[in-house]
Design a protein around this motif. Structure first.
Motif, mmCIF file in Angstrom:
data_model
loop_
_atom_site.group_PDB
_atom_site.id
_atom_site.type_symbol
_atom_site.label_atom_id
_atom_site.label_comp_id
_atom_site.label_asym_id
_atom_site.label_seq_id
_atom_site.Cartn_x
_atom_site.Cartn_y
_atom_site.Cartn_z
ATOM 1 N N MET A 103 -92.116 -16.320 -42.461
ATOM 2 C CA MET A 103 -92.255 -15.943 -43.873
ATOM 3 C C MET A 103 -93.660 -15.448 -44.195
ATOM 4 O O MET A 103 -93.941 -15.063 -45.313
ATOM 5 N N ARG A 153 -87.992 -23.486 -48.140
ATOM 6 C CA ARG A 153 -87.929 -22.145 -47.570
ATOM 7 C C ARG A 153 -87.128 -21.211 -48.469
ATOM 8 O O ARG A 153 -86.579 -20.208 -48.032
ATOM 9 N N ASN A 193 -78.209 -17.910 -46.439
ATOM 10 C CA ASN A 193 -78.139 -16.561 -45.888
ATOM 11 C C ASN A 193 -78.923 -16.501 -44.600
ATOM 12 O O ASN A 193 -80.104 -16.821 -44.579
ATOM 13 N N VAL A 194 -78.266 -16.117 -43.559
ATOM 14 C CA VAL A 194 -78.989 -15.942 -42.301
ATOM 15 C C VAL A 194 -78.596 -14.614 -41.680
ATOM 16 O O VAL A 194 -77.583 -14.021 -42.037
ATOM 17 N N LEU A 195 -79.437 -14.191 -40.748
ATOM 18 C CA LEU A 195 -79.157 -12.960 -40.053
ATOM 19 C C LEU A 195 -78.523 -13.294 -38.713
ATOM 20 O O LEU A 195 -78.989 -14.175 -38.011
ATOM 21 N N SER A 234 -84.407 -16.882 -39.266
ATOM 22 C CA SER A 234 -84.209 -15.799 -40.241
ATOM 23 C C SER A 234 -83.964 -16.307 -41.664
ATOM 24 O O SER A 234 -84.042 -15.547 -42.610
ATOM 25 N N LYS A 294 -85.089 -11.872 -49.584
ATOM 26 C CA LYS A 294 -84.347 -10.644 -49.857
ATOM 27 C C LYS A 294 -85.047 -9.418 -49.267
ATOM 28 O O LYS A 294 -85.133 -8.369 -49.888
ATOM 29 N N MET A 349 -84.387 -14.177 -45.193
ATOM 30 C CA MET A 349 -83.225 -13.687 -45.929
ATOM 31 C C MET A 349 -83.330 -14.101 -47.396
ATOM 32 O O MET A 349 -82.894 -13.374 -48.279
ATOM 33 N N GLU A 363 -82.973 -5.733 -43.797
ATOM 34 C CA GLU A 363 -82.595 -6.317 -42.512
ATOM 35 C C GLU A 363 -83.575 -5.976 -41.388
ATOM 36 O O GLU A 363 -83.943 -6.832 -40.593
ATOM 37 N N VAL A 404 -86.555 -8.082 -41.588
ATOM 38 C CA VAL A 404 -86.241 -9.454 -41.183
ATOM 39 C C VAL A 404 -86.222 -9.546 -39.665
ATOM 40 O O VAL A 404 -86.849 -10.423 -39.072
ATOM 41 N N ARG A 405 -85.522 -8.608 -39.032
ATOM 42 C CA ARG A 405 -85.444 -8.648 -37.562
ATOM 43 C C ARG A 405 -86.826 -8.548 -36.925
ATOM 44 O O ARG A 405 -87.144 -9.261 -35.986
#
Lengths: 297, 266
Positions: free
Chosen positions: A158, B222, B229-231, A105, A112, A109, A115, A118-119
């Motif tokens: 990405m 990256r 920052n990670v989830l 992730s 930006k 992240m 969420e 991203v998931r």
């Protein structure tokens, strides 16, 4: 669509200690192709990759991405790295988190993204790279091949337009090599990503790659399709590389045993075809001889 | 010790309680620990000890044999500190359970001393079992996620995370170097061993430095911009453990208040 997604114009790079790692490198990469950078150790492959991602700024020359020269400002670099992803050779240097999920992730992240997005992308990358079964394990308990996949997932998530992999097959067992390469072929076809890999695994190149650049001592000494590259046997040998094993065998059969082979086949399937053709020719010849003899009688 | 640490780590990843939200586990363990320390009551200590063993072994799926082996670690420290409590010197042997005589004074184990030891023993076991519940069900990364929720400074969390990750990498490197040296008889006698160990350590520093550089490059490529920052992975939904935490601790408080004064305390 532009003809070339990535162009490198007379690129030179000199390290602070005076090593000239790149000398006047010129390259053009078409979108959606797998390109191999072939070269021995210390040929400048890694340095070239670092310049393509904007990590190193070239001493001379220019890199043009999608028609625009790379902008080395902070913002420009962020934009560049969104589109050009790089997977490093040693996954232990790339995976910074003990959690597979967190590591994948990270890049997203930084973009930006919301969420949910991203998931979604993390899950997709995890599925695509086949690491679903290890996603709950800590990175330090994974095997080398598994770590490599996690590293690729982290970059793939990405959704770059160009995916650069530094020695993706180094240190993997034969099954691991074919799995990674088949996987790269798959994402090339499904996502239309341009893939650039560096390698010295010569046998793999004709099977999976569309284009090859041969590097030696910081210079590009040859480029073209694998078939074109390996026809010029002397040049390949002069830069400490060799023909693919199959190509070498076919060369010997041609030179020493009188097989009729026009252009050197480099993969098993092509070699097989050439040999079958030879056999058919022989059978045909013998048959005609017999027929002739029969007629004479 | 390092091996124990790694096996705790491994068990934590495989615990059946792993996917419960780490903050709930953290609060459960720390709140119960605090109540146990505050109550200072042998009944409370025994109750907490049993609850935590039950939760860790039964719900968490940690082998009971392994659990008791882990309990032996604090036991050694406990044993040393207990000796000073148990053994008293006195001129009057009346209060002693057992004793022997040296000159005019008696050395032995007093009743109050023995009681104190018993209290201390269960208090320590209760506290340790609270912490074991946490460390055997919550891997470091999940623990850090809980700290993040508690608004602990990001820098601390990032550094802890990186240290945790690279302990394993550096350990592996050191192990490989040690093996390579050992296979060339680098540890054949004491002076050679010192020299080999010296080069190993200095080499490890250089490699770690290089690795840090490479990691930085990889992070930058990256899009690293000074903050990692990670989830977090999603945990099981539900607040069940909060409910149990409240229930258990209220009951403990009530028991503590009822038995206060009636039971000996430290």
């Amino acid at each position: 669509m532009k003809e070339y997604i990535l162009e490198v114009h007379s690129l030179s790079f000199t390290y602070p200690d005076g090593t000239r790692a790149l000398r006047d490198v010129n390259m053009k990469i078409k979108p959606g192709e797998i390109t191999a950078i072939l070269g021995g150790n210390g040929a400048g492959k890694s340095t070239l990759f670092h310049t393509l991602n904007g990590i190193l700024k070239p001493s001379k020359g220019q890199i043009v991405f999608e028609g625009k020269p790379i902008d080395y400002s902070r913002k420009g670099l962020i934009e560049l790295r969104k589109s050009i992803g790089i997977v490093f050779q040693d996954p232990d240097n790339q995976l910074f988190s003990a959690s597979v999920y967190q590591d994948v992730s990270f890049g997203l992240m930084n973009l930006k993204l919301p969420e949910e997005e991203v998931r979604r992308r993390v899950n997709e990358a995890i599925n695509r790279t086949g690491i679903v079964n290890i996603k709950d394990k800590p990175t330090h308990s994974l095997s080398f091949g598994q770590k490599k996949r996690v590293a690729i997932a982290g970059v793939l998530a990405m959704e770059p337009k160009v995916l650069i992999l530094d020695e993706p097959t180094a240190g993997l067992d034969p099954k691991g090599v074919s799995e990674i390469m088949t996987f790269l072929k798959e994402i090339q076809q499904e996502l239309a990503v341009s893939i650039i890999i560096s390698t010295h695994d010569i046998d793999m190149v004709p099977i999976y790659c569309d284009k090859v650049f041969v590097m030696n001592e910081g210079e590009i000494v040859a480029h073209g399709t694998p078939e074109e590259i390996f026809q010029d046997i002397d040049r390949i040998r002069s830069v400490n590389l060799r023909l693919p094993r199959i190509g070498h065998l076919m060369e010997i059969l041609k030179e020493k045993d009188g097989f009729h082979i026009d252009s050197l086949p480099l993969t098993i399937s092509k070699a097989r075809r050439a040999l079958i053709r030879n056999r058919l020719k022989d059978i045909f010849k013998i048959k005609t001889l017999k027929d002739n003899r029969y007629q004479q009688k | 010790m390092l091996e124990k640490m790694i096996s705790i780590d491994r068990y934590a990843y495989n615990s059946k309680l792993r996917y419960i939200e780490p903050l709930q586990k953290l609060i459960f363990s720390l709140l119960t620990l605090a109540v146990g320390l505050w109550a200072d009551n042998i009944v409370i200590s025994i109750i907490i000890f049993s609850i935590m063993i039950y939760a860790t072994v039964y719900y968490g799926g940690i082998p009971i044999k392994y659990y008791f082996k882990l309990l032996l670690i604090p036991m050694t420290f406990l044993f040393i500190s207990v000796i000073t409590l148990v053994i008293n010197i006195s001129h009057n042997p009346e209060n002693f359970l057992c004793y022997f005589r040296i000159g005019s004074s008696f050395i032995g184990c007093s009743k109050t001393g023995a009681l104190k030891v018993l209290l201390l023993f269960f208090k320590v076991m209760a506290s340790v079992s609270c912490l074991y519940f946490l460390s055997l069900s919550t891997p470091i990364i999940d623990f850090l996620a809980a700290l993040k929720k508690l608004k602990v400074p990001k820098l601390i969390i990032e550094i802890t995370g990186l240290i945790y990750r690279f302990i394993f990498v550096i350990m592996e490197t050191a192990e490989n170097m040690f093996r390579a040296q050992n296979s060339r008889l680098g540890y054949i006698d004491l002076s050679t061993a010192y020299r080999s160990l010296g080069t190993l350590i200095s080499n490890l520093f250089i490699r770690s430095y290089k690795r840090a550089n490479e990691l930085y490059i990889a992070l930058e490529s990256r899009g690293y911009d000074g903050e990692i920052n990670v989830l977090q992975q999603e945990y099981k939904r539900g607040k069940k453990l909060y409910f149990y935490t409240a229930l258990i601790n209220i009951l403990l408080l009530i028991i503590a208040l009822i038995t206060k004064g009636r039971w000996p305390s430290l």
